[in-house]
Design a protein around this motif. Sequence first.
Motif, PDB file in Angstrom:
ATOM      1  N   ALA A  30     -20.002  15.669  50.688  1.00 16.80           N
ATOM      2  CA  ALA A  30     -19.658  14.275  50.420  1.00 16.80           C
ATOM      3  C   ALA A  30     -20.885  13.526  49.905  1.00 16.80           C
ATOM      4  CB  ALA A  30     -19.131  13.609  51.684  1.00 16.80           C
ATOM      5  N   PRO A  31     -20.794  12.885  48.753  1.00 14.45           N
ATOM      6  CA  PRO A  31     -21.932  12.122  48.239  1.00 14.45           C
ATOM      7  C   PRO A  31     -22.145  10.857  49.058  1.00 14.45           C
ATOM      8  CG  PRO A  31     -20.019  11.750  46.878  1.00 14.45           C
ATOM      9  CD  PRO A  31     -19.618  12.808  47.872  1.00 14.45           C
ATOM     10  N   VAL A  32     -23.343  10.352  49.031  1.00 15.87           N
ATOM     11  CA  VAL A  32     -23.670   9.109  49.725  1.00 15.87           C
ATOM     12  C   VAL A  32     -23.861   8.027  48.669  1.00 15.87           C
ATOM     13  CG1 VAL A  32     -25.301   7.915  51.216  1.00 15.87           C
ATOM     14  CG2 VAL A  32     -24.771  10.337  51.619  1.00 15.87           C
ATOM     15  N   TYR A  33     -22.950   7.061  48.681  1.00 15.32           N
ATOM     16  CA  TYR A  33     -23.009   5.960  47.735  1.00 15.32           C
ATOM     17  C   TYR A  33     -23.483   4.695  48.455  1.00 15.32           C
ATOM     18  CZ  TYR A  33     -20.083   8.904  44.710  1.00 15.32           C
ATOM     19  OH  TYR A  33     -19.595   9.929  43.942  1.00 15.32           O
ATOM     20  N   ALA A  34     -24.084   3.799  47.708  1.00 12.47           N
ATOM     21  CA  ALA A  34     -24.526   2.534  48.283  1.00 12.47           C
ATOM     22  C   ALA A  34     -23.311   1.706  48.701  1.00 12.47           C
ATOM     23  CB  ALA A  34     -25.363   1.765  47.272  1.00 12.47           C
ATOM     24  N   PRO A  35     -23.368   1.033  49.849  1.00 13.56           N
ATOM     25  CA  PRO A  35     -22.223   0.236  50.308  1.00 13.56           C
ATOM     26  C   PRO A  35     -22.211  -1.153  49.673  1.00 13.56           C
ATOM     27  CG  PRO A  35     -23.964   0.156  51.934  1.00 13.56           C
ATOM     28  CD  PRO A  35     -24.449   1.084  50.846  1.00 13.56           C
ATOM     29  N   VAL A  36     -21.013  -1.739  49.620  1.00 12.63           N
ATOM     30  CA  VAL A  36     -20.854  -3.128  49.211  1.00 12.63           C
ATOM     31  C   VAL A  36     -20.737  -3.968  50.480  1.00 12.63           C
ATOM     32  CG1 VAL A  36     -19.385  -4.786  48.006  1.00 12.63           C
ATOM     33  CG2 VAL A  36     -19.737  -2.498  47.054  1.00 12.63           C
ATOM     34  N   THR A  37     -21.645  -4.902  50.685  1.00 14.85           N
ATOM     35  CA  THR A  37     -21.670  -5.696  51.903  1.00 14.85           C
ATOM     36  C   THR A  37     -21.708  -7.184  51.569  1.00 14.85           C
ATOM     37  OG1 THR A  37     -24.083  -5.537  51.996  1.00 14.85           O
ATOM     38  CG2 THR A  37     -22.826  -3.886  53.223  1.00 14.85           C
ATOM     39  N   ALA A  38     -21.070  -7.970  52.406  1.00 15.68           N
ATOM     40  CA  ALA A  38     -21.084  -9.418  52.216  1.00 15.68           C
ATOM     41  C   ALA A  38     -22.478  -9.973  52.473  1.00 15.68           C
ATOM     42  CB  ALA A  38     -20.076 -10.076  53.156  1.00 15.68           C
ATOM     43  N   GLY A  39     -22.817 -11.016  51.739  1.00 13.45           N
ATOM     44  CA  GLY A  39     -24.083 -11.692  51.969  1.00 13.45           C
ATOM     45  C   GLY A  39     -25.239 -11.210  51.119  1.00 13.45           C
ATOM     46  N   ALA A  40     -25.048 -10.126  50.357  1.00 13.84           N
ATOM     47  CA  ALA A  40     -26.125  -9.646  49.476  1.00 13.84           C
ATOM     48  C   ALA A  40     -26.152 -10.518  48.224  1.00 13.84           C
ATOM     49  CB  ALA A  40     -25.891  -8.183  49.109  1.00 13.84           C
ATOM     50  N   PRO A  41     -27.235 -11.238  47.976  1.00 12.10           N
ATOM     51  CA  PRO A  41     -27.250 -12.168  46.834  1.00 12.10           C
ATOM     52  C   PRO A  41     -27.343 -11.433  45.509  1.00 12.10           C
ATOM     53  CG  PRO A  41     -29.404 -12.099  47.883  1.00 12.10           C
ATOM     54  CD  PRO A  41     -28.493 -11.273  48.743  1.00 12.10           C
ATOM     55  N   LEU A  42     -26.648 -11.956  44.497  1.00 12.82           N
ATOM     56  CA  LEU A  42     -26.797 -11.442  43.141  1.00 12.82           C
ATOM     57  C   LEU A  42     -28.002 -12.119  42.493  1.00 12.82           C
ATOM     58  CD1 LEU A  42     -23.114 -11.308  41.816  1.00 12.82           C
ATOM     59  CD2 LEU A  42     -24.374  -9.672  43.228  1.00 12.82           C
ATOM     60  N   ALA A  93     -19.537 -15.565  46.993  1.00 11.81           N
ATOM     61  CA  ALA A  93     -20.844 -15.485  46.318  1.00 11.81           C
ATOM     62  C   ALA A  93     -21.066 -14.123  45.670  1.00 11.81           C
ATOM     63  CB  ALA A  93     -21.964 -15.800  47.300  1.00 11.81           C
ATOM     64  N   GLY A  94     -19.982 -13.547  45.110  1.00  9.28           N
ATOM     65  CA  GLY A  94     -20.090 -12.265  44.427  1.00  9.28           C
ATOM     66  C   GLY A  94     -19.539 -11.091  45.197  1.00  9.28           C
ATOM     67  N   PHE A  95     -19.219 -11.269  46.477  1.00  5.91           N
ATOM     68  CA  PHE A  95     -18.590 -10.223  47.289  1.00  5.91           C
ATOM     69  C   PHE A  95     -17.087 -10.423  47.204  1.00  5.91           C
ATOM     70  CE2 PHE A  95     -16.688  -8.915  51.356  1.00  5.91           C
ATOM     71  CZ  PHE A  95     -17.104  -7.591  51.431  1.00  5.91           C
ATOM     72  N   SER A  96     -16.388  -9.505  46.517  1.00  3.07           N
ATOM     73  CA  SER A  96     -14.982  -9.684  46.196  1.00  3.07           C
ATOM     74  C   SER A  96     -14.135  -8.620  46.884  1.00  3.07           C
ATOM     75  CB  SER A  96     -14.776  -9.607  44.675  1.00  3.07           C
ATOM     76  OG  SER A  96     -13.418  -9.627  44.327  1.00  3.07           O
ATOM     77  N   PRO A 123      -7.034  -4.743  52.070  1.00  2.00           N
ATOM     78  CA  PRO A 123      -7.046  -5.226  53.460  1.00  2.00           C
ATOM     79  C   PRO A 123      -8.192  -4.686  54.288  1.00  2.00           C
ATOM     80  CG  PRO A 123      -5.315  -3.593  53.122  1.00  2.00           C
ATOM     81  CD  PRO A 123      -5.859  -3.911  51.771  1.00  2.00           C
ATOM     82  N   GLY A 124      -8.752  -3.525  53.903  1.00  2.00           N
ATOM     83  CA  GLY A 124      -9.888  -2.982  54.622  1.00  2.00           C
ATOM     84  C   GLY A 124     -11.166  -3.715  54.276  1.00  2.00           C
ATOM     85  N   ALA A 125     -12.019  -3.935  55.277  1.00  2.00           N
ATOM     86  CA  ALA A 125     -13.246  -4.704  55.056  1.00  2.00           C
ATOM     87  C   ALA A 125     -14.153  -4.050  54.022  1.00  2.00           C
ATOM     88  CB  ALA A 125     -13.994  -4.870  56.381  1.00  2.00           C
ATOM     89  N   GLY A 126     -14.124  -2.725  53.930  1.00  2.00           N
ATOM     90  CA  GLY A 126     -14.977  -2.031  52.971  1.00  2.00           C
ATOM     91  C   GLY A 126     -14.401  -1.925  51.589  1.00  2.00           C
ATOM     92  N   GLN A 127     -13.152  -2.367  51.391  1.00  2.00           N
ATOM     93  CA  GLN A 127     -12.503  -2.295  50.078  1.00  2.00           C
ATOM     94  C   GLN A 127     -12.907  -3.520  49.275  1.00  2.00           C
ATOM     95  OE1 GLN A 127      -8.461  -1.998  51.416  1.00  2.00           O
ATOM     96  NE2 GLN A 127      -8.587   0.205  51.796  1.00  2.00           N
ATOM     97  N   ALA A 128     -14.081  -3.441  48.677  1.00  2.00           N
ATOM     98  CA  ALA A 128     -14.656  -4.613  48.022  1.00  2.00           C
ATOM     99  C   ALA A 128     -15.571  -4.173  46.886  1.00  2.00           C
ATOM    100  CB  ALA A 128     -15.442  -5.456  49.032  1.00  2.00           C
ATOM    101  N   SER A 129     -15.907  -5.142  46.043  1.00  2.00           N
ATOM    102  CA  SER A 129     -16.842  -4.907  44.949  1.00  2.00           C
ATOM    103  C   SER A 129     -17.775  -6.101  44.853  1.00  2.00           C
ATOM    104  CB  SER A 129     -16.091  -4.726  43.622  1.00  2.00           C
ATOM    105  OG  SER A 129     -15.462  -5.952  43.242  1.00  2.00           O
ATOM    106  N   TYR A 130     -18.906  -5.899  44.178  1.00  2.00           N
ATOM    107  CA  TYR A 130     -19.708  -7.022  43.710  1.00  2.00           C
ATOM    108  C   TYR A 130     -19.130  -7.414  42.354  1.00  2.00           C
ATOM    109  CZ  TYR A 130     -23.067  -5.758  47.342  1.00  2.00           C
ATOM    110  OH  TYR A 130     -23.660  -5.480  48.536  1.00  2.00           O
TER     111      TYR A 130
END
Length: 324
Positions: free
Chosen positions: A27-39, A176-179, A183-190
């Motif tokens: 399984a590859p390790v990808y960077a996570p998308v998290t709320a609060g990370a400024p663009l 602020a860029g966290f979209s 329904p899952g908290a991790g189902q998001a994009s910048y």
Amino acid sequence: MRMMLRTAGLLLAAVLLAAAGGDMRVAPVYAPVTAGAPLAFPRDHGAHPAFRTEWWYVTGWVQTADGKPMGFQVTFFRTRPDVDQANPSAFAARQVLFAHAALADPAVGRLLHDQRVARAGFGLAEASETDGRVVIDDWSLSRGGDDRWRTRAGGADFALDLTFAPTQPPLLQGQAGFSRKGPGAGQASYYYSQPQMAVSGAVTRDGKARKVTGRAWLDREWSSTLLDPAAVGWDWAGINLPDGAALTAFQVRDAAGKPVWAGGSWRRADGRLTTLGPGDVSFRALRRWRSPRTRALYPVEQAITVRLPEGERTLTLKPLFDDQ
């Protein structure tokens, strides 16, 4: 009203299939998308290779000097396949780039389109990590020092040489860029957009270059997560309103056509922003068209209703022609 629509299913499927094309035992390790990370700009105009997938998406409506309308779309995708990023081989597909371009000309009556795909490297395909610059062979989308973007793309039937000048600041979608995209908290994009871009340049068809002007919409997204397992479709609209306002509306839907998630934003001409959530956006097909080639049924005319603090607003979207 100038309207740009996209149906990203086939392109997104191609990207996700490529991302899943490696050895699934590791399984590859990808960077996570998290709320609060400024663009931060201009860096976030550029590529984010630690994430699974991202895209630079420009859609717009233009008209020729004699007032004839046309629509266009240029998209560059970057995906990180499931391969060892430390592989020293120059031929290792550590990053793969896709691109798609299209022209909707009522004089033709059907969509003209072409595409490119290449592994990053060898000076033939690359995506800058410091600013907006993506290249595959002779296709490109890049941002200059004057903040203008320019694209060159096309195929045997058409060519696009267009410049996009921002007239407004970037629109940070979601929080602020966290979209959120599910329904899952991790189902998001910048995700950020650049609406109301002034278009100038030339569209070539039948060997003749025609000067055009108009309005465009740039979308930038990057993420490491896939959509919710129940999702089978994704509808999106970016609408440049005549007064300078901009509406973003999207829904991720299941096999029955019901929304799994929905959202968007409404930025008024004076800059005031309303962020839209799942209960604030609805799509309704007003007319459908069946392709004579694939027999697929498409909703070619739609009504989008959004709930705003000042009340509901419904916009009707009509295409230049059905076969696009």
